[in-house]
Structure formats: C-alpha cells, structure tokens
Design an enzyme around this catalytic site. Structure first.
Site, PDB file in Angstrom:
ATOM      1  N   GLY A 135       0.930  -1.051  -0.023  1.00 40.35           N
ATOM      2  CA  GLY A 135      -0.019  -0.182   0.016  1.00 40.35           C
ATOM      3  C   GLY A 135       0.907   1.155  -0.016  1.00 40.35           C
ATOM      4  O   GLY A 135       2.102   1.334   0.219  1.00 40.35           O
ATOM      5  N   CYS A 136       0.282   2.410  -0.354  1.00 39.14           N
ATOM      6  CA  CYS A 136       1.029   3.725  -0.370  1.00 39.14           C
ATOM      7  C   CYS A 136       1.480   4.231   0.980  1.00 39.14           C
ATOM      8  O   CYS A 136       2.687   4.512   1.077  1.00 39.14           O
ATOM      9  CB  CYS A 136       0.069   4.810  -1.111  1.00 39.14           C
ATOM     10  SG  CYS A 136      -1.581   4.698  -0.388  1.00 39.14           S
ATOM     11  N   TYR A 137       0.671   4.126   1.950  1.00 41.04           N
ATOM     12  CA  TYR A 137       1.094   4.630   3.447  1.00 41.04           C
ATOM     13  C   TYR A 137       2.224   3.420   4.015  1.00 41.04           C
ATOM     14  O   TYR A 137       3.335   4.053   4.204  1.00 41.04           O
ATOM     15  CB  TYR A 137      -0.114   4.769   4.447  1.00 41.04           C
ATOM     16  CG  TYR A 137      -0.965   5.979   4.287  1.00 41.04           C
ATOM     17  CD1 TYR A 137      -0.642   7.221   4.119  1.00 41.04           C
ATOM     18  CD2 TYR A 137      -2.391   5.447   4.151  1.00 41.04           C
ATOM     19  CE1 TYR A 137      -1.332   7.994   4.198  1.00 41.04           C
ATOM     20  CE2 TYR A 137      -3.199   6.699   3.915  1.00 41.04           C
ATOM     21  CZ  TYR A 137      -2.708   8.121   3.930  1.00 41.04           C
ATOM     22  OH  TYR A 137      -3.605   8.951   3.968  1.00 41.04           O
TER      23      TYR A 137
END
Length: 421
Positions: free
Chosen positions: A224-226
């Site tokens: 995921g991005c985070y």
C-alpha cells in the site's frame, strides 16, 4: 562510467552530489548520475534489448548532456502484459508508465463497466498510445499475455487471480495478498479470504527490502501507499537497532487519488477543497500491513500509532514519523545509516541534512525522498518521507516489481523525473 551487469542484466551504479544553499536544496546544484537506458535492437531477425550508458550532469541553469552509447546484447524478447482494472487510477498509471518501457507492451485491458470502450475515451491523456479496447474480465483471453497487473479493488481479486493460468506472472495492487495472516485480513477488510492457499505463495513486494524474493516470485502483493512511505525509512533503522520499536507515532498525509476513482460524496470537490481532515483514526486498513513489516524487521511485535489525513491535492503523500532513539544514538547516526543503506538504490534518496522532503519534488515519479531531523524532545527524532502515492505508492512500484520478475532491468520505464511545479 560503465553500467555493471548483474545476472546478465544492466544494473545501475551512480553517484549523487547535492549542494545546499541557505538550508534549501539548490535546484541548479551539481547533480550527477549514471543512467542505464534500455532500448530495442534488432539482431538476426529477433528483438533483444541493449544497454545504453548515459552520463548526465547539471551544474548550472544551462544543462549539458554528454552521451556515449554502447550496446550490450543481453537477450530477452518483449513480453505481453494485461492490465485488469485499466479504467481506474492505478490501472491508467500502469499504462502511462509502460508507454516508455522497451520490453513490456499492453495487449489486453479489462474494465467491466467500460467494456468495449477505448482507454482514450476514459483517459484522453493516453490517446497517443496504440492500445486494445477494454473488455470485461470474463471475456479476457489470458492465453495471450505473459504477465498481469491486477488493479482491481480489494475483495475482488482473490478468486480472479486464483483462476488465472499458473504460468502467468502477477502483481496485485490490491490489499488482498499483503497480509500473511488471513484472519487479520478478515478482521480489517470485513470479509473472508477466498484464496488462502494462494496467500502462502504471495511475496510482499516492498522492492528495496525484498528484492531477491520478488525476483523469484510468480505472485507479488504490491504494498500500500502509506506502508511504502513508512517502511522504507523505518525498517532499516529498526533492523540496525538504532530506534526503539515502541512509541512509534506516524502522521501521514495523502492526495485524494489514494481513495480511488469511484464516485463518493466524501471525495467531492466541495468536501475536500480548502481544508484537510483526518480519517480512519486508529482503524485505517494499512495499520496491520505497517505493523507486519516492522514486526518482521525486529522479530517481535510492533504496534504503531497511525493517523492519516486527506489533503486537497490530487496526488502525493508525506509521512512524518516520530521515533525514540536507542541510548547513545544520535540523529546523525540515523541519517548516516539511511544514506549507507540506500546509497546504491535508484528510487530511494536520502536528502542532505536540513532539507525537508516535499511532495512537489516526487510528483509523477517513482522516487521516495527521506530525511531525519532532531526533535526538541531529547532522545526523539522526526523522520519525513514523501512519495507519489500513485507511482512509488502503487503503479511505479508494481512495474519495478514486474521488471524484476520478468528479468528486465529494474529501472525500465521508471526513470521519469518528477514534475515541478
């Protein structure tokens, strides 16, 4: 300066030089880097890829580039790629990046609600590409592709990927295969995992940390991005025993594209513009993914305090991490370790001391910029990391992983410089 070959593939060796003036990274500062450019060459009736070594130096407002090309035949045919969910942000970003890839070509795209349409009718900025029309997933012919990017929402990919031919290389951009524990997946994603056997095969694709595992994988769960923005700086520091595993506080900010392209009231312009707001407080779905990676780094359970905020911008992500340093460890130690750890990495750049990473400086690129600062509270440090959530946080990292899986140079299709302003 030559491009070294590792395992028959062009790998990058380069040096960075930054000049700081008045606490600001000078945009006209000396910046030297070796770039390995891959291009198609014809030899004995077939295509292969060669490596061009490029030395580019910027030392003044006027740029001068000296280029010396040497073709090295390292074999390899072009590969056919399918993009599932091409009408979403991550799917279209995959297609955009592949436009400059010398070895991967899009031959199939799916979008159930846009079946029969061209991608240009949905994303006019891609109109110059020669692409097939989109089809429904049920009508896709997977015998005509060598690899697949799955850009579908979580909860929809497990059965689809399980039904794909077993020889296909797959990078899944959803969350469906990121969490090793299927019970944890069910708890945080409110539904059972429908492909637990396939979960055992999936490799977590945080490229700079798990490069060799990705290289050997058939199915990669793209992070995921985070979690990408958080783990890239924290994992090396935890592994080196430089920071405490307890009392890690993360405040993260993301552009609206991270929420996807579906119509949602909360994402309307009037709901987002001219303000910021926290969401998913204490229960954001990326928390177990972050904790899984940090736990692996130290070998014991790590729990973090994580709060994400939605920003009135289309793309970009900044994570600010507050950590406790081990006794006798300084901020300089943290900075020096990260510089050493990422010195030979193309896409993770540790900035000179005192320079704050800015989302504008990674926009549209696959780069992650990191720096470390001393907190006013004794013994604490502040770590800031920025990425483009759609590129390094999603589609760019997915392409980076696919390059490794297919045996192509890792940087292929990904050396676009950030857009500024």
């Amino acid at each position: 300066m030559a491009c070294a070959l590792e395992g028959g593939l062009g790998m990058l060796s380069r040096a960075r030089c930054h000049e700081v003036q008045g606490g600001v990274l000078n945009s006209s500062a000396a910046f030297a880097r070796n770039l390995c450019r891959v291009h198609i060459v014809k030899k004995k009736g077939k295509s292969s890829y060669g490596v061009t070594t490029v030395m580019a130096v910027t030392s003044a407002p006027k740029q001068q580039e000296a280029e010396k090309s040497t073709t090295v035949d390292v074999g390899g045919e072009s590969a056919r790629v399918g993009v599932l969910g091409a009408s979403g942000y991550t799917g279209s970003e995959i297609v955009r990046l592949l436009a400059t890839h010398p070895n991967l070509r899009v031959t199939m795209m799916t979008a159930d609600r846009k079946a029969g349409q061209s991608l240009a009718s949905v994303f006019p900025h891609l109109i110059t590409q020669d692409l097939p029309d989109m089809v429904a997933v049920k009508d896709a012919d997977f015998s005509k592709v060598d690899a697949v990017f799955c850009c579908l929402p979580h909860g929809t990919t497990q059965e689809i990927i399980a039904a794909l031919p077993s020889d296909l290389k797959v990078v899944d951009l959803s969350a469906d295969f990121r969490l090793r524990n299927t019970d944890t997946y069910e708890e945080w994603y409110n539904g059972p995992h429908r492909a637990p056997e396939l979960q055992k095969e999936a490799v977590y694709g945080l490229t700079e940390i798990y490069r060799e595992e990705v290289r050997a994988a058939r199915l990669v769960a793209n992070p995921g991005c985070y979690p990408t923005s958080v783990q890239l700086p924290l994992i090396p520091l935890l592994q080196a025993g430089l920071i405490e595993k307890d009392n890690i506080i993360i405040n993260a900010n993301s552009g609206v594209s991270g929420a996807g392209r579906s119509a949602k009231e909360a994402n309307l312009y009037t709901e987002i513009a001219e303000g910021i707001h926290a969401y998913g407080i204490t229960r954001h779905r990326h928390v177990p993914e972050i904790e899984q990676g940090l736990t692996d780094a130290v070998g014991s359970e790590v729990t973090v305090s994580f709060t994400p905020n939605l920003m009135p911008m289309s793309r970009g992500m900044m994570s600010t991490m507050f950590v406790v340093m081990k006794a006798g460890v300084s901020v300089d130690d943290l900075h020096q370790h990260l510089v050493h750890r990422y010195h030979d990495e193309e896409f993770v750049v540790v900035l000179p001391k005192g320079i704050a990473p800015h989302t504008h400086h990674v926009r549209g690129s696959n780069y992650c910029l990191v720096n470390v600062f001393e907190d006013r509270i004794t013994g604490r440090a502040i770590i800031i990391s920025v990425i483009d959530n759609l590129v390094k946080g999603a589609s760019g990292q997915a392409l980076q992983n696919m390059n490794l899986m297919m045996g192509f140079p890792e940087e292929s299709g990904l050396l676009q410089q950030p857009l500024f302003p």
